[in-house]
Write an enzyme that holds these catalytic residues in place. Structure first.
Site, PDB file in Angstrom:
ATOM      1  N   CYS A   1       7.966  -8.672  24.514  1.00  0.00           N
ATOM      2  CA  CYS A   1       7.954  -9.493  23.293  1.00  0.00           C
ATOM      3  C   CYS A   1       8.283  -8.622  22.079  1.00  0.00           C
ATOM      4  O   CYS A   1       9.066  -9.000  21.196  1.00  0.00           O
ATOM      5  CB  CYS A   1       6.586 -10.138  23.089  1.00  0.00           C
TER       6      CYS A   1
ATOM      7  N   CYS B   1      -7.897 -28.806 -16.932  1.00  0.00           N
ATOM      8  CA  CYS B   1      -7.964 -30.171 -16.416  1.00  0.00           C
ATOM      9  C   CYS B   1      -7.019 -30.326 -15.225  1.00  0.00           C
ATOM     10  O   CYS B   1      -6.313 -29.404 -14.853  1.00  0.00           O
ATOM     11  CB  CYS B   1      -7.590 -31.176 -17.513  1.00  0.00           C
TER      12      CYS B   1
ATOM     13  N   CYS C   1      -3.355 -29.448 -15.593  1.00  0.00           N
ATOM     14  CA  CYS C   1      -3.066 -28.006 -15.493  1.00  0.00           C
ATOM     15  C   CYS C   1      -2.823 -27.633 -14.033  1.00  0.00           C
ATOM     16  O   CYS C   1      -1.907 -26.876 -13.710  1.00  0.00           O
ATOM     17  CB  CYS C   1      -4.235 -27.183 -16.036  1.00  0.00           C
TER      18      CYS C   1
ATOM     19  N   ASP D   1      -0.799  26.531   0.171  1.00  0.00           N
ATOM     20  CA  ASP D   1      -0.772  26.983  -1.209  1.00  0.00           C
ATOM     21  C   ASP D   1      -2.115  27.669  -1.483  1.00  0.00           C
ATOM     22  O   ASP D   1      -3.139  27.267  -0.930  1.00  0.00           O
ATOM     23  CB  ASP D   1      -0.577  25.770  -2.130  1.00  0.00           C
TER      24      ASP D   1
ATOM     25  N   ASP E   1      -1.818  20.901  -3.268  1.00  0.00           N
ATOM     26  CA  ASP E   1      -2.578  19.940  -4.076  1.00  0.00           C
ATOM     27  C   ASP E   1      -1.983  19.672  -5.447  1.00  0.00           C
ATOM     28  O   ASP E   1      -2.417  18.763  -6.146  1.00  0.00           O
ATOM     29  CB  ASP E   1      -4.021  20.448  -4.259  1.00  0.00           C
TER      30      ASP E   1
ATOM     31  N   ASP F   1       3.599  21.359  -5.869  1.00  0.00           N
ATOM     32  CA  ASP F   1       3.630  21.395  -4.401  1.00  0.00           C
ATOM     33  C   ASP F   1       4.399  20.216  -3.810  1.00  0.00           C
ATOM     34  O   ASP F   1       4.716  20.228  -2.610  1.00  0.00           O
ATOM     35  CB  ASP F   1       2.203  21.380  -3.829  1.00  0.00           C
TER      36      ASP F   1
END
Length: 889
Positions: free
Chosen positions: A94, A158, A161, A574, A773, A777
């Protein structure tokens, strides 16, 4: 985007695509030049004003070639991603058929269909309409699950709306139905894109936004399906037990056989079996025929087709034997009602166990969804009131009491407390929170009162983004799945052909009664070969593996990283903020005999507070932590390249390197051992002189995180090399590398040179993972085979990464790699057993062992084995829930 054949030239094809990033005529020229290099392209023109490229070709245009050409020229074709829930898929074939149908759609770049999550993820050009994709799925014989988009509305007063909003929503392209509720101020819309719906509501004069509640509809629907399966299984079981006893009891117990003949009669026994088996096929078994027969008629058979053909063949033969025995050859008048009925029961049992086990694979998502607080204490008109979480908006002020969950992401504006953030970081220790710091919704406040200002709510919250990341990773397809998809696409048709050949072989050359043997073995082949286990082997492991990783604070933004991480040869890190804390601290402070440590630090901090050098913040912070009062500095002079000279409270202070002390005529030998030790650690010592006397030695450094060394040892234990990429000078970098036992050092690297450093490691070692971080980097994270971003880092770094480590703990890296290895091993185990199962048992079902050992595989046993194969695969995948990172001290 569109593809057409020009009316005047039947040998030409036309393609139009939208391109982003072009800013000038030279950009358009570059794109045109790249496009015209594609084979068979007659002519390509780029319009800068409309940001479109029009291509004329003599052959159907390969969209991927166009995309690559545009990307090589430095730009991008506008693309979009669709996540489409699909109903009706039952096996790997499938999945293959849906993918094939989607990939045929003009404008689709890539599609991945996941059987476990029942979702299709489609990447396509920007102008493609989702309705086109939905039609392709439906044409393939499957159903697009109708999940409403829920909107929160404001401004309605209302019924008129309501009518206006509904009318506006119904006009949006793709919307099939829209219901607006005035009392709850909500809209439920089927179809369309959220942005288009919100824009339509605003155009009608109202305000709308996506509902702030996490959707649980899918979970409830799965629970309902499980209950329906259990109900059908119970009905089938009640009906099949008498059939099984009447038929098999007669074969197994001679006395029972004689009793049946005398009390009921063989013919009446067959009538009872006929009625009960008919009920089994019509009631609980109808699901196989509802899906299997249409698939068969479309020439796209699936698992349901195999079951439908197999059971109906046994049922039809039995009906002929019962009602028209005269048309059958002599000696072949037997009934197989019990086979048809028991097959349905066993496959329903397998489906039920499978559905129940599949529910456990998404427990991580359900857990994350359950973390969010249901209510919040919000400041309203000078007092705190309890509001449902979906009503909390950004900017509101909230109170969080001890023991309560933090309701939403926010900033602490008053109070102090410790927060248990283990649900996002995996770290067991609570984190102190004071004014100005950020808190995350779903974390637990431990012991203090906090007042926070909401900053991110609903789908913008960290928790919602985590859930989205996990869902995307769970729905992704790994490269290893490609081979499986190619096999399963043709697997079911091949099995049906094999069943026909089995029938023919037994009928024409088999022993008497050949017709009975032919029927039984053909049915056994059809039933044994359902490729459920193959289809579930990969996605189940991905779901459990990524769910477990989320619990451990590792988020796979891209499922492919699961496979790629296992191939890693070197981990590049790093230094600043990854190996180290990222903030300079006063790491060493030693005074000469006769001087008071606190008094000297007070003098130094008072002087350094006047300086702008980065290291002063660490010295000043150390003095503030000890609550030392700063003194007034009367004179302050910076000595270029040497240090500082100052006066305060009648004392003359000099702070600087050894050279400054030597210029003052002071001997620093008293600190020679300490200075040597600092140098070995990559630290640069500073000396302090008070009134021309040597007073102290100071070192300020970015300290290595406590967990860094154990993390590097864990990486080494996994057989990996560790490299450090840093902008620090080579001496400092080598000192840190020696201390941490890092294998390779690339130092004095400028931010834009980190990509070159990663390429260097890839050339030397092979597959490289990079951990960083910062903003600088991001390019290196993208260049690496797998980029891992520290979750406490910048958003840009996280966006560029494949994996996010929610804590700042480097130990999450070996955890991520360990999980990758465990998950890939689990997938290979599943695929091995799924393929071996089919390869080994299909010949047995066909009767290959009969000439040698007299062994035949009953269709009932085939059904049981087929069901157990799927349960085995899922159960094996669930073992990943118990994964624990290796503990390295």
């Amino acid at each position: 985007m569109s593809t057409t054949r020009p009316e005047n030239d039947v040998e030409q094809y036309k393609l139009t695509v939208d391109i982003e990033g072009m800013t000038c005529a030279s950009c358009a020229v570059r794109v045109e030049k790249a496009l015209n290099k594609i084979e068979h392209i007659q002519h390509a023109t780029v319009n800068l004003a409309t940001e479109q490229a029009t291509i004329i070709s003599t052959q159907p245009i390969e969209l991927n070639c166009v995309v690559q050409a545009v990307e090589r020229s430095g730009f991008n074709i506008v693309t979009q991603q669709f996540d489409i829930p699909i109903e009706g898929m039952t096996c790997a074939s499938c999945v293959a058929r849906v993918e094939k149908a989607l990939n045929k759609v003009d404008g689709v770049l890539h599609s991945a269909v996941n059987l476990a999550t029942e979702k299709a993820t489609v990447e396509a050009v920007g102008s493609l309409n989702i309705q086109t994709l939905n039609r392709a799925i439906e044409k393939a014989g499957y159903t697009v699950a109708s999940q409403p988009i829920e909107l929160d509305l404001t401004g309605m007063t209302c019924a008129s709306c309501v009518a206006r909003v509904e009318k506006a929503l119904m006009k949006v392209d793709g919307v099939t139905n829209a219901t607006v509720n005035l009392a709850s101020e909500k809209a439920f819309v089927y179809g369309g894109q959220p942005e288009a719906l919100i824009h339509a509501v605003k155009k009608a004069g109202f305000e709308a936004r996506l509902a702030q509640v996490l959707d649980k509809t899918r979970t409830e629907k799965k629970q309902q399906e499980l209950l329906e399966l259990k109900r059908d299984l119970m009905i089938a079981l009640i009906l099949v037990i008498p059939v099984f006893i009447l038929e098999m009891g007669s074969h197994l117990i001679p006395a029972f056989h004689h009793w049946i003949h005398g009390a009921i009669g063989l013919q009446n026994s067959w009538y009872i079996q006929f009625v009960l088996t008919s009920l089994v096929l019509v009631l609980p078994g109808r699901r196989f025929y509802q899906h299997g027969v249409p698939a068969l008629l479309r020439l796209a058979p699936d698992m349901n087709s195999l079951v439908a053909v197999g059971t109906f063949s046994a049922y039809l033969f039995s009906c002929i034997a019962l009602f028209m025995p005269q048309i059958l050859p002599q000696g072949t008048v037997h009934v197989y009602f019990e086979s048809a009925a028991v097959i349905i029961v066993l496959i329903l049992l397998g489906r039920y166990l499978e559905a129940k086990a599949k529910g456990k694979t998404s427990q991580a998502i359900q857990y994350l969804m359950g973390i969010q607080a249901k209510t919040a204490r919000v400041m309203q008109q000078g007092t705190y009131i309890e509001l449902p979480i979906e009503q909390v908006q950004s900017g509101m002020v909230l109170e969080v009491r001890p023991g309560e969950k933090v309701p939403v992401d926010g900033e602490v504006i008053a109070g102090t407390s410790y927060i248990d953030e283990s649900m996002i970081s995996g770290e067991p220790l609570a984190v102190e929170k004071v004014a100005g710091q950020q808190v995350v919704g779903g974390t637990i406040n431990q012991n203090g009162n906090l007042t926070i200002k909401a900053t991110s709510v609903g789908q913008d919250s960290v928790l919602s983004q985590i859930i989205q990341m996990v869902e995307q990773a769970q729905g992704s397809k790994l490269p290893i799945q490609t081979l499986v998809d190619k096999v399963t696409l043709w697997f079911v048709p091949a099995v049906m052909l094999l069943a026909v050949l089995t029938f023919a072989a037994w009928y024409f050359v088999g022993p008497e009664p050949s017709l009975s043997y032919a029927l039984v073995n053909a049915v056994a082949v059809l039933i044994i070969a359902c490729p459920c286990a193959m289809g579930l082997a990969t996605p189940m492991s991905i779901m459990v593996g990524t769910g477990r990783s989320a619990e451990l604070g590792v988020l796979f933004r891209k499922g492919e990283a699961l496979q790629q991480l296992k191939e890693t040869k070197v981990v590049a890190v790093d230094k600043t903020g990854t190996l180290t804390e990222g903030k300079p601290k006063l790491t060493d402070f030693q005074v000469v005999d006769g001087f008071n440590e606190h008094e000297v630090l007070k003098l130094v901090a008072s002087v350094e507070a006047k300086s702008e050098h980065p290291i002063v913040y660490a010295i000043v912070q150390a003095a503030q932590d000890l609550k030392l009062e700063f003194l007034e500095v009367t004179q302050f002079n910076s000595i270029t390249g040497a240090g500082i000279r100052a006066e305060l409270e009648g004392q003359q202070i000099h702070i600087g390197a050894a050279r400054l002390m030597h210029d003052l005529g002071l001997n620093t030998d008293v600190f020679s051992t300490t200075a040597q030790h600092l140098g070995e650690q990559g630290k640069t010592p500073l000396y302090v002189a008070i009134d021309q006397q040597l007073a102290a030695i100071i070192a300020v450094a970015d300290p290595i995180k406590e967990t860094t060394f154990s993390a590097i040892r864990a990486l080494h234990a996994q057989g990996l090399k560790v490299a450090m990429i840093t902008g620090d000078n080579l001496h400092t970098a080598q000192a840190i590398a020696k201390q941490l036992q890092i294998d390779n050092v690339i130092a004095e690297v400028l931010p834009d040179e980190k990509v070159k450093a990663v390429k260097q490691l890839q050339a030397e070692y092979g597959s490289t993972a990079f951990v960083g971080d910062g903003i600088n980097d991001a390019p290196a994270l993208a260049q690496a085979n797998v980029g891992l971003a520290i979750g406490t880092g910048t958003d840009i770094a996280i966006e560029a990464a494949d994996v996010v480590l929610m804590s700042g703990n480097l130990q999450a890296v070996p955890t991520a790699i360990g999980l990758s290895t465990a998950t890939m091993n689990n997938i290979r185990q599943n695929l091995f057993w799924a393929f071996i199962y089919n390869v080994a048992l299909i010949p047995v079902a066909a009767g290959l062992l009969y000439p040698f050992f007299g062994i035949l595989l009953s269709p009932m046993f085939a059904a049981g084995a087929m069901a157990l194969s799927s349960v085995f695969v899922i159960s094996n995948a669930l073992r990943l829930k118990r994964y624990q990172p290796a503990k390295i001290k």
